[in-house]
Motif scaffolding. Structure first.
Motif, PDB file in Angstrom:
ATOM      1  N   ASP A 119     -34.807 -65.708 -15.149  1.00  0.00           N
ATOM      2  CA  ASP A 119     -35.447 -64.462 -14.715  1.00  0.00           C
ATOM      3  C   ASP A 119     -34.853 -63.240 -15.401  1.00  0.00           C
ATOM      4  O   ASP A 119     -35.535 -62.242 -15.618  1.00  0.00           O
ATOM      5  N   THR A 120     -33.567 -63.311 -15.734  1.00  0.00           N
ATOM      6  CA  THR A 120     -32.916 -62.197 -16.419  1.00  0.00           C
ATOM      7  C   THR A 120     -33.302 -62.245 -17.890  1.00  0.00           C
ATOM      8  O   THR A 120     -33.103 -63.255 -18.563  1.00  0.00           O
ATOM      9  N   MET A 121     -33.871 -61.175 -18.368  1.00  0.00           N
ATOM     10  CA  MET A 121     -34.308 -61.112 -19.765  1.00  0.00           C
ATOM     11  C   MET A 121     -33.096 -61.132 -20.695  1.00  0.00           C
ATOM     12  O   MET A 121     -32.048 -60.546 -20.386  1.00  0.00           O
ATOM     13  N   ARG A 123     -31.072 -60.293 -24.239  1.00  0.00           N
ATOM     14  CA  ARG A 123     -30.996 -59.095 -25.077  1.00  0.00           C
ATOM     15  C   ARG A 123     -29.721 -59.200 -25.911  1.00  0.00           C
ATOM     16  O   ARG A 123     -28.654 -59.479 -25.377  1.00  0.00           O
ATOM     17  N   THR A 140     -42.113 -63.640 -23.919  1.00  0.00           N
ATOM     18  CA  THR A 140     -42.203 -62.281 -23.390  1.00  0.00           C
ATOM     19  C   THR A 140     -41.206 -61.423 -24.153  1.00  0.00           C
ATOM     20  O   THR A 140     -40.022 -61.761 -24.232  1.00  0.00           O
ATOM     21  N   ARG A 145     -46.538 -60.104 -23.567  1.00  0.00           N
ATOM     22  CA  ARG A 145     -46.421 -61.523 -23.202  1.00  0.00           C
ATOM     23  C   ARG A 145     -47.560 -62.281 -23.873  1.00  0.00           C
ATOM     24  O   ARG A 145     -48.702 -61.843 -23.858  1.00  0.00           O
ATOM     25  N   PRO A 161     -35.562 -56.594 -24.497  1.00  0.00           N
ATOM     26  CA  PRO A 161     -35.426 -57.700 -23.545  1.00  0.00           C
ATOM     27  C   PRO A 161     -36.526 -58.756 -23.773  1.00  0.00           C
ATOM     28  O   PRO A 161     -37.693 -58.411 -23.971  1.00  0.00           O
ATOM     29  N   HIS A 162     -36.125 -60.036 -23.739  1.00  0.00           N
ATOM     30  CA  HIS A 162     -37.078 -61.107 -24.022  1.00  0.00           C
ATOM     31  C   HIS A 162     -36.775 -62.356 -23.193  1.00  0.00           C
ATOM     32  O   HIS A 162     -35.675 -62.515 -22.674  1.00  0.00           O
ATOM     33  N   ARG A 163     -37.778 -63.216 -23.124  1.00  0.00           N
ATOM     34  CA  ARG A 163     -37.687 -64.430 -22.302  1.00  0.00           C
ATOM     35  C   ARG A 163     -38.610 -65.482 -22.898  1.00  0.00           C
ATOM     36  O   ARG A 163     -39.659 -65.168 -23.456  1.00  0.00           O
TER      37      ARG A 163
END
Length: 183
Positions: A119-121, A123, A140, A145, A161-163
């Motif tokens: 859940d934490t992006m 970076r 994302t 997204r 920030p990415h996921r």
């Protein structure tokens, strides 16, 4: 035990002659386990055993010990030589072991169905890029997204920030590059 330098020279000689461990063992008249244990530096061969193994190349012990053993930069990596740096539902297999002083990190990533980076992006400094080989992969980046499929790719500034997430029913496989290395 043999020094790791001599172990790597023996492995390099075997690979230079395009011999698998099994092929060298057969040619030398020893078991595959002997070659494997020597190359893993888990056993130190006697002089007689080393002579026998080198005979399968063929190479004399004099020539073997006269070789220039200066470490060389590894250029090629077999699939089983990639370094696992994750594990579990996500696998990150890195090209090369020690990336100290290197500018680029290349990973073969695999995500089991439902797996994501959390859940934490993420970076970090640098840039990141990848190509989806198999599966449905949600990427994302900031507010953007997209679900990518085989052949689709991404490239972005890693400070955003990415996921990553597998949104399909099959394993996702992605080949990525990151500069500088982030792990």
């Amino acid at each position: 035990m043999m020094t790791s330098t001599w172990v790597s020279v023996l492995r390099s000689l075997r690979e230079l002659h395009n011999l698998s461990q099994r092929q060298l063992a057969k040619r030398a008249g020893v078991s595959n386990a002997v070659i494997s244990l020597i190359e893993q530096n888990r056993t130190s061969p006697s002089v007689g055993m080393l002579k026998k193994v080198l005979g399968g190349i063929p190479m004399s012990m004099t020539d073997f010990f006269a070789l220039d053993v200066a470490p060389r930069e590894k250029v090629f990596f077999k699939s089983d030589e990639l370094t696992e740096i994750a594990g579990g539902k996500i696998s990150f297999r890195q090209v090369g072991r020690d990336l100290t002083g290197k500018a680029l990190q290349i990973l073969r990533e695999r995500y089991q169905p439902g797996a994501d980076t959390g859940d934490t992006m993420l970076r970090h400094d640098g840039e990141e890029s990848g190509i989806v080989i198999r599966g449905r992969f949600e990427v994302t980046v900031g507010e953007q997204r997209r679900i990518l499929g085989p052949g689709d790719a991404f490239y972005f500034d890693s400070r955003i920030p990415h996921r990553f997430r597998n949104v399909g029913e099959e394993e996702v496989e992605v080949v990525t590059a990151c500069t500088p290395p982030s792990f």
